[in-house]
Design a protein around this motif. Structure first.
Motif, mmCIF file in Angstrom:
data_model
loop_
_atom_site.group_PDB
_atom_site.id
_atom_site.type_symbol
_atom_site.label_atom_id
_atom_site.label_comp_id
_atom_site.label_asym_id
_atom_site.label_seq_id
_atom_site.Cartn_x
_atom_site.Cartn_y
_atom_site.Cartn_z
ATOM 1 N N LEU A 146 0.830 -1.192 0.000
ATOM 2 C CA LEU A 146 0.000 0.000 0.000
ATOM 3 C C LEU A 146 0.874 1.256 0.000
ATOM 4 O O LEU A 146 2.030 1.234 0.430
ATOM 5 N N THR A 147 0.298 2.349 -0.480
ATOM 6 C CA THR A 147 1.044 3.597 -0.596
ATOM 7 C C THR A 147 0.329 4.719 0.150
ATOM 8 O O THR A 147 -0.790 4.556 0.641
ATOM 9 N N GLY A 148 0.975 5.881 0.209
ATOM 10 C CA GLY A 148 0.369 7.063 0.793
ATOM 11 C C GLY A 148 0.014 6.876 2.253
ATOM 12 O O GLY A 148 0.790 6.329 3.048
ATOM 13 N N LEU A 149 -1.180 7.329 2.620
ATOM 14 C CA LEU A 149 -1.621 7.255 4.016
ATOM 15 C C LEU A 149 -1.724 5.821 4.524
ATOM 16 O O LEU A 149 -1.712 5.579 5.726
ATOM 17 N N TRP A 150 -1.827 4.871 3.581
ATOM 18 C CA TRP A 150 -2.028 3.475 3.969
ATOM 19 C C TRP A 150 -0.730 2.665 3.933
ATOM 20 O O TRP A 150 -0.758 1.448 4.099
ATOM 21 N N SER A 151 0.397 3.339 3.731
ATOM 22 C CA SER A 151 1.664 2.623 3.549
ATOM 23 C C SER A 151 2.101 1.831 4.785
ATOM 24 O O SER A 151 2.889 0.897 4.672
ATOM 25 N N THR A 152 1.601 2.200 5.949
ATOM 26 C CA THR A 152 1.984 1.477 7.175
ATOM 27 C C THR A 152 1.019 0.349 7.514
ATOM 28 O O THR A 152 1.191 -0.324 8.533
ATOM 29 N N HIS A 153 0.020 0.153 6.667
ATOM 30 C CA HIS A 153 -0.988 -0.877 6.947
ATOM 31 C C HIS A 153 -0.795 -2.095 6.048
ATOM 32 O O HIS A 153 -0.346 -1.980 4.905
ATOM 33 N N ASP A 154 -1.147 -3.240 6.564
ATOM 34 C CA ASP A 154 -1.100 -4.494 5.817
ATOM 35 C C ASP A 154 -2.524 -4.829 5.362
ATOM 36 O O ASP A 154 -3.396 -5.061 6.203
ATOM 37 N N PRO A 155 -2.780 -4.833 4.026
ATOM 38 C CA PRO A 155 -4.149 -5.108 3.576
ATOM 39 C C PRO A 155 -4.676 -6.452 4.038
ATOM 40 O O PRO A 155 -5.873 -6.617 4.266
ATOM 41 N N GLY A 156 -3.784 -7.430 4.188
ATOM 42 C CA GLY A 156 -4.213 -8.743 4.649
ATOM 43 C C GLY A 156 -4.802 -8.719 6.051
ATOM 44 O O GLY A 156 -5.588 -9.598 6.422
ATOM 45 N N LYS A 157 -4.419 -7.702 6.847
ATOM 46 C CA LYS A 157 -4.937 -7.589 8.207
ATOM 47 C C LYS A 157 -6.161 -6.686 8.282
ATOM 48 O O LYS A 157 -6.751 -6.526 9.357
ATOM 49 N N ALA B 224 -14.235 1.558 11.829
ATOM 50 C CA ALA B 224 -13.967 2.835 11.164
ATOM 51 C C ALA B 224 -12.731 2.750 10.275
ATOM 52 O O ALA B 224 -12.690 3.323 9.179
ATOM 53 N N LEU B 225 -11.701 2.040 10.738
ATOM 54 C CA LEU B 225 -10.477 1.897 9.945
ATOM 55 C C LEU B 225 -10.742 1.047 8.701
ATOM 56 O O LEU B 225 -10.330 1.402 7.591
ATOM 57 N N TRP C 297 -11.331 4.272 0.476
ATOM 58 C CA TRP C 297 -10.124 4.607 -0.301
ATOM 59 C C TRP C 297 -9.994 3.704 -1.525
ATOM 60 O O TRP C 297 -9.726 4.169 -2.633
ATOM 61 N N ARG C 298 -10.207 2.424 -1.343
ATOM 62 C CA ARG C 298 -10.131 1.484 -2.460
ATOM 63 C C ARG C 298 -11.223 1.776 -3.487
ATOM 64 O O ARG C 298 -11.002 1.694 -4.698
ATOM 65 N N ARG C 299 -12.415 2.095 -3.015
ATOM 66 C CA ARG C 299 -13.521 2.403 -3.912
ATOM 67 C C ARG C 299 -13.197 3.640 -4.752
ATOM 68 O O ARG C 299 -13.523 3.695 -5.939
ATOM 69 N N PRO D 101 -12.792 12.051 3.937
ATOM 70 C CA PRO D 101 -12.106 13.344 4.010
ATOM 71 C C PRO D 101 -10.623 13.216 3.687
ATOM 72 O O PRO D 101 -9.988 12.200 3.989
ATOM 73 N N GLN D 102 -10.085 14.241 3.045
ATOM 74 C CA GLN D 102 -8.677 14.223 2.670
ATOM 75 C C GLN D 102 -7.794 14.023 3.893
ATOM 76 O O GLN D 102 -8.039 14.590 4.953
ATOM 77 N N HIS D 103 -6.765 13.188 3.728
ATOM 78 C CA HIS D 103 -5.795 12.873 4.778
ATOM 79 C C HIS D 103 -6.403 12.076 5.931
ATOM 80 O O HIS D 103 -5.793 11.965 6.991
ATOM 81 N N ALA D 104 -7.600 11.532 5.734
ATOM 82 C CA ALA D 104 -8.218 10.696 6.768
ATOM 83 C C ALA D 104 -8.097 9.230 6.384
ATOM 84 O O ALA D 104 -8.062 8.884 5.203
#
Length: 253
Positions: free
Chosen positions: A38-49, A61-62, A69-71, A144-147
């Motif tokens: 993942l990139t940008g704001l989501w770069s620290t997240h693992d999509p598998g989790k 909420a997360l 974001w994906r949509r 919202p942007q940056h959320a």
């Protein structure tokens, strides 16, 4: 004869063709595959989790924010030459069906009408509690942007939280969709598998089901994913280049 020549011959004589598509076909429209970082704001997240019911229970909420974001990514993408080639083939009088592992609607936006989504779709959400689908206003899909987080809307029937209408890791495919897809594959003459890794089950069984039913299987992929059987033909190349070239040579589209 080369695999390309044999694939052309098989398609030329076929009247019933199924396209089985995976992440590779949509990646060329700019939609990352589930293996991409993942990139940008989501770069620290693992999509598998994030793609599990457990994750939604723990932080709805997360997870809802991730799918908003994906949509948005999908909405910004456009059908590519491979999606359009599939649709053009359906205008030639042949019986053409699409079975996809993708959760986007790029096949439909390209004009394909007979599309089975094995892993669901991001188009409409469903209730986490009662499983009914729900219609939302466009503003309810805004992030919202940056959320990265946004509370999911509530089900108008039971007040449960809404979730994406997709198959998360650990969940079973829709029995109705799977049985319909298998029946379609068992009755086709040619299965064209495009951009699929053969990793995710039970979807990965589709080519084998086609072969066992007497169909020819044509793989279009960046790497060799064939099972090594006589009725399989492997076309190495980008979906946007190899698939239009194959269908043009075989069917004149």
């Amino acid at each position: 004869m080369s695999d390309m020549e044999r694939a052309i011959a098989a398609l030329r004589s076929a009247t019933s063709i199924v396209f089985f598509t995976g992440a590779g076909i949509s990646a060329e429209s700019g939609i990352p595959t589930f293996r991409d970082k993942l990139t940008g704001l989501w770069s620290t997240h693992d999509p598998g989790k994030l793609e599990t019911a457990k994750a939604f229970r723990e932080n709805p909420a997360l997870v809802w924010g991730f799918y908003l974001w994906r949509r948005n990514q999908i909405n910004q993408a456009k059908p590519n030459a491979a999606h359009l080639a599939v649709q053009r083939l359906a205008t030639t009088g042949r019986n053409v069906a699409v079975i996809t592992q993708n959760i986007d609607d790029l096949h439909e936006r390209a004009g394909s009408v007979d599309v089975a989504h094995l892993h669901g779709s991001l188009k409409s959400p469903k209730c986490f509690a009662c499983h009914r689908t729900a219609d939302l206003q466009p503003s309810q899909f805004d992030l919202p942007q940056h959320a990265v987080e946004r509370d999911p809307p509530r089900c108008p029937r039971c007040n449960g939280r809404l979730r994406p209408s997709i198959i998360w890791f650990g969940e079973d495919l829709s029995t109705v969709v799977w049985k319909s897809a298998v029946a379609t594959v068992q009755s086709c003459q040619v299965l064209v598998s495009v951009g699929t890794s053969g990793i995710v089950t039970p979807a990965a069984e589709i080519p084998q089901i086609a072969l066992s039913s007497g169909a020819v299987v044509i793989h279009v992929n960046l790497v060799d994913v064939s099972l090594g059987t006589p009725n399989e033909f492997m076309i190495i190349g980008k979906a946007t280049e190899a698939l239009p070239a194959l269908l043009s040579a075989a069917c004149g589209i």
